[in-house]
Design a protein around this motif. Sequence first.
Motif, mmCIF file in Angstrom:
data_model
loop_
_atom_site.group_PDB
_atom_site.id
_atom_site.type_symbol
_atom_site.label_atom_id
_atom_site.label_comp_id
_atom_site.label_asym_id
_atom_site.label_seq_id
_atom_site.Cartn_x
_atom_site.Cartn_y
_atom_site.Cartn_z
ATOM 1 N N LEU A 1 -0.760 0.326 5.315
ATOM 2 C CA LEU A 1 0.093 0.709 4.192
ATOM 3 C C LEU A 1 1.381 1.364 4.666
ATOM 4 N N GLU A 2 1.307 2.122 5.751
ATOM 5 C CA GLU A 2 2.530 2.718 6.300
ATOM 6 C C GLU A 2 3.379 1.662 7.006
ATOM 7 N N ARG B 1 3.610 -1.458 6.305
ATOM 8 C CA ARG B 1 4.219 -2.386 5.333
ATOM 9 C C ARG B 1 5.074 -1.668 4.295
ATOM 10 N N PHE B 2 4.663 -0.484 3.874
ATOM 11 C CA PHE B 2 5.383 0.215 2.814
ATOM 12 C C PHE B 2 6.016 1.510 3.327
ATOM 13 N N SER B 3 5.254 2.598 3.274
ATOM 14 C CA SER B 3 5.816 3.894 3.671
ATOM 15 C C SER B 3 4.695 4.866 3.985
ATOM 16 N N ARG B 4 5.047 5.942 4.652
ATOM 17 C CA ARG B 4 4.091 6.994 4.982
ATOM 18 C C ARG B 4 3.436 7.611 3.737
ATOM 19 N N PRO B 5 4.208 7.946 2.664
ATOM 20 C CA PRO B 5 3.566 8.529 1.473
ATOM 21 C C PRO B 5 2.511 7.621 0.857
ATOM 22 N N ILE B 6 2.758 6.318 0.838
ATOM 23 C CA ILE B 6 1.764 5.402 0.266
ATOM 24 C C ILE B 6 0.504 5.392 1.114
ATOM 25 N N ARG B 7 0.657 5.463 2.415
ATOM 26 C CA ARG B 7 -0.514 5.546 3.296
ATOM 27 C C ARG B 7 -1.326 6.805 3.000
ATOM 28 N N ARG C 1 6.770 -11.087 0.436
ATOM 29 C CA ARG C 1 7.783 -10.421 1.240
ATOM 30 C C ARG C 1 8.764 -9.623 0.386
ATOM 31 N N THR C 2 8.866 -9.939 -0.882
ATOM 32 C CA THR C 2 9.838 -9.261 -1.728
ATOM 33 C C THR C 2 9.373 -7.880 -2.197
ATOM 34 N N THR C 3 8.080 -7.578 -2.027
ATOM 35 C CA THR C 3 7.544 -6.302 -2.518
ATOM 36 C C THR C 3 8.084 -5.136 -1.706
ATOM 37 N N ASN C 4 8.544 -4.095 -2.404
ATOM 38 C CA ASN C 4 9.005 -2.888 -1.716
ATOM 39 C C ASN C 4 8.087 -1.709 -2.019
ATOM 40 N N SER C 5 8.389 -0.554 -1.444
ATOM 41 C CA SER C 5 7.527 0.623 -1.576
ATOM 42 C C SER C 5 7.446 1.114 -3.009
#
Length: 602
Positions: free
Chosen positions: A120-121, A123-129, A436-440
């Motif tokens: 999750l980090e 692909r997205f970001s640390r907070p989501i992880r 691929r278009t999905t962002n955080s």
Amino acid sequence: MVGTGGPVATFSVWDYVVFAGIILVAAGIGLFQAIRGRKETSSAEFLLGGRQMTAVPVAMSLTASFMSGITVIGTPAEAYRFGTAFWIFGISYSIMSAVTAEIFVPLFYRLGITSAYEYLEMRFSRPIRVIGTSMYIVQTALYTGLVIYAPALALNQITGLDLWGVLVATGVVCIVYCTLGGLKAVIWTDVLQMVVMLAGFVAVIARGAVLQGGLTNIFQDAREGGRLETFDFDPDPLKRHTFWTIVVGGSVMWVSIYSINQSQVQRYISCKTLGHAKMSLYVNMVGLWVTVSLAMLSGLTMYSIYKNCDPLTNGDIGTPDQLLPYLVMDILAVYPGIPGLFVAAAYSGTLSTVSSSINALVAVTMEDFIVPFWKNLPQKQISWMNMGLSVFFGALCIGMAGVASMMGSVLQAALSIFGMISGPLLGLYLLGMLFRTTNSVGGLVGMIIGLVLTLWVGIGGQIYPPTAEKTNPLPLSTEGCITNQTFTTTIPVTSQPDVSVRPPLADTWYSLSYVYFSLLGTLTTIVSGLLVSIITGGCKQEKLNSNLFVRKNDLICFSCFSKHKVADITEKAATDFDMGVDNAAFTETDVMSKVSEKVTKL
């Protein structure tokens, strides 16, 4: 007289001996693994078995983790009360195994992760992880406490075993071999526990067949009682179990459990090759088929014996979960030690789930919260922290069992919430792996919307349970009972909502089959996540690492029949030719040496 109601026998001395012996052997395996691997003190050794496990023991461990104590005593009760529709989950297990093995395993494997939430980090970001890990820790700690408490309560009231003594003993045994032996101890004790659990089912079925004059008579009784009407093709999503709810909703539910749940992910990424990792899931699929079949057959055996005297209606027991323990003490007490074997089987399911949870909780805590902030910790200190966390989470799970004892009817609600959380999380992973278009922002908002929706329908369904028209309980009789007993339960009395007046949503939205909760959460997360991502500009990163997405050559149907050029060998040798080499701990030198071997062969 068997099958006519009334009190049943309690544990004999030999039952206690068998029960204690099997539990001690489980602890002994953990100690053996600790002594055997005393020279290997690395975190990878403790959490992932040195990434050198093979397919069969990992597969048995995966199956044993699925078979919690609640499953051992709850699934036969399902067949007894509702028939064999649950058997269709065998199709769901097949779909789950294929999806997990061909889509999720290659991705996690090549990333070399320890915690499933590292993705999750990436692909997205640390907070989501951090959010994903926190959700997992909360649900797992609560669920594990319930897994300890629920079967303990059922078995206590039938066998007379001291409730809290066994609760604490269960936690202590798990803490011992998790703390000292790590993942290897967990996997090898799971192998023993798997054998014991299946032996428990076989003992019930064999004795029941003798009493009823063979399996033919058992199936005949089940057919006459409507228990063999397995396939219901009604598309109504409000009916509890139909072919469509189980195959469609059940497949998504089990994918969410096996594909992204740390307890399961940690096992197959511990395999020494990708081939072993994939094979472990397919062998596990066969194990699940055998398990659910024996559990269903145990339930049909129970119905054949109690078709004229239902212990629940007669007041001999207080809850459906006590049906199988009651049957065991009724038909097997004449064979000293055999009831002890069954109780050990139920507790083996509990031990397996608890030990898996403890090891997984330690892994995600270390990898997601401690190691990222203290990267230069000495290996010895990390080892001590691993063991300390094992003790902490073991104690926490025992504590959560105490909380569960206070919940009364909320017990089932908490179990349902555990299942509801996995759907939105699966949707988040699929957003990252497939689009691929999905962002955080889109991923986070989508997961929150999915979680709110599933919690809404799930909690509403607990407060206003579906009517019998949707759950379809089958008829039971007490005509053959000799005596009527008044059962006294020790479950604390809790205030219940007044359900005499049902709101308009009670018979529609709140009656949605529980098997669809994960599907609802997954689809909602994906759709809303994509929409929000598009609105917020999509993924603005210049270049995303292709390793973070599902590849065509991950799928066996492509990798087995594709033609490879020598120029492509350097990139693909580790995944396309022999389904994997040494696990993600392998070095660049190892890869190049294996590539050279491939080129030479060509």
